[in-house]
Scaffold this active site. Structure first.
Site, PDB file in Angstrom:
ATOM      1  N   HIS A  26       0.836  -1.226   0.000  1.00 50.62           N
ATOM      2  CA  HIS A  26       0.000   0.000   0.000  1.00 50.62           C
ATOM      3  C   HIS A  26       0.860   1.262   0.000  1.00 50.62           C
ATOM      4  CE1 HIS A  26      -3.067  -3.018   0.685  1.00 50.62           C
ATOM      5  NE2 HIS A  26      -2.313  -3.475   1.667  1.00 50.62           N
ATOM      6  N   GLU A  66      -1.821   0.304   7.971  1.00 50.46           N
ATOM      7  CA  GLU A  66      -1.005  -0.775   7.398  1.00 50.46           C
ATOM      8  C   GLU A  66       0.132  -0.196   6.558  1.00 50.46           C
ATOM      9  OE1 GLU A  66      -3.181  -3.466   4.906  1.00 50.46           O
ATOM     10  OE2 GLU A  66      -1.391  -4.618   4.381  1.00 50.46           O
ATOM     11  N   HIS A 121       2.772  -7.101   4.330  1.00 52.82           N
ATOM     12  CA  HIS A 121       1.418  -6.614   4.624  1.00 52.82           C
ATOM     13  C   HIS A 121       1.055  -6.954   6.065  1.00 52.82           C
ATOM     14  CE1 HIS A 121      -0.038  -5.721   0.450  1.00 52.82           C
ATOM     15  NE2 HIS A 121       1.052  -6.430   0.187  1.00 52.82           N
ATOM     16  N   GLU A 199       1.598 -11.633   5.767  1.00 53.78           N
ATOM     17  CA  GLU A 199       0.636 -10.845   6.550  1.00 53.78           C
ATOM     18  C   GLU A 199       1.112 -10.988   7.992  1.00 53.78           C
ATOM     19  OE1 GLU A 199      -1.858  -9.042   5.412  1.00 53.78           O
ATOM     20  OE2 GLU A 199      -2.371  -9.837   3.429  1.00 53.78           O
TER      21      GLU A 199
HETATM   22 ZN   LIG Z   1      -2.209  -5.264   2.656  1.00 61.57          ZN
END
Ligand SMILES: [Zn+2]
Length: 235
Positions: A26, A66, A121, A199
């Site tokens: 992101h 994030e 992430h 993640e």
């Molecule tokens: Zn993400």
């Protein structure tokens, strides 16, 4: 004399001569640029397309996004890998831009001819769920199916190292395996170099959010990621 010593030192570093693409998920200005972020871009074989990028998730109190977290962990990982002798190619080094789109994220690693690529992430899962999971590609929409096997090996190594620093595996995805394979991520489908996603934890869970805010835990995570890269490239 000094030059010779430096060459010898560089050769002694375990990641000398390797290139690693570190992709912080992101970007900080994605949310304020919906038309750029929502446009459809190539995301796999067979005409598969997806949105350029997404805003990413955040902690419930809104204090940690994030995008900011992934950049911080990416930088910690970059420093560790460079100290081990790697050339590190970063998708982004600031948190005030837009994108890049998922196809460009893959292209950055491809153009760099990276030996490995890692996309960082943190999840926005169910509030009661905790833990990390690693994502490896599937062949279904992959432009280069040959990367699937080495990517899965890298993903397993990431899981082992995250286990090794005491992080818990996801309680809500992967059935306790801490690892899933997916064919819906453009960043994996379009990669021509071995690549995995991680993640790190569930930002929507209060305990995981506390962990992600602590710099010592971010360092612990970066250490685990660096160990996994080192294990994959300099076994
Ligand atoms: Zn993400």
């Amino acid at each position: 004399m000094i030059a010779t010593a430096l060459v010898a030192l560089a050769a002694a570093l375990p990641l000398s001569g390797t290139t690693v693409h570190v992709d912080a998920g992101h970007n900080g200005a994605n949310g304020s640029h919906p038309s750029q972020i929502n446009r459809q871009v190539p995301a796999g074989t067979g005409g598969y397309r997806k949105a350029c990028d997404t805003t990413g998730t955040q902690t419930d109190d809104g204090r940690l996004t994030e995008a900011r977290l992934t950049l911080d962990v990416a930088r910690r990982l970059q420093r560790r890998l460079e100290r081990l002798g790697a050339r590190v190619v970063m998708t982004r080094t600031t948190n005030d831009g837009v994108g890049p789109c998922v196809d460009e994220r893959a292209a950055i690693g491809n153009r760099a001819r990276a030996d490995l690529a890692l996309s960082i992430h943190a999840d926005g899962g169910p509030p009661g769920g905790r833990g990390f999971h690693v994502i490896a590609p599937l062949a279904a929409r992959a432009v280069r199916p040959a990367i699937v096997a080495p990517s899965l090996r890298f993903a397993r190594g990431l899981r082992a190292r995250l286990d090794g620093v005491g992080l818990r595996r996801s309680t809500y995805i992967g059935g306790g395996a801490g690892l899933v394979q997916r064919s819906d991520l453009g960043g994996l489908n379009l990669s021509r170099v071995p690549k995995a996603f991680v993640e790190l934890a569930n930002m929507r869970n209060a305990a995981d959010a506390r962990l992600l805010r602590r710099t010592r835990d971010r360092d612990r995570i970066a250490l685990a990621l660096a160990r996994a890269v080192t294990r994959a490239l300099a076994p």
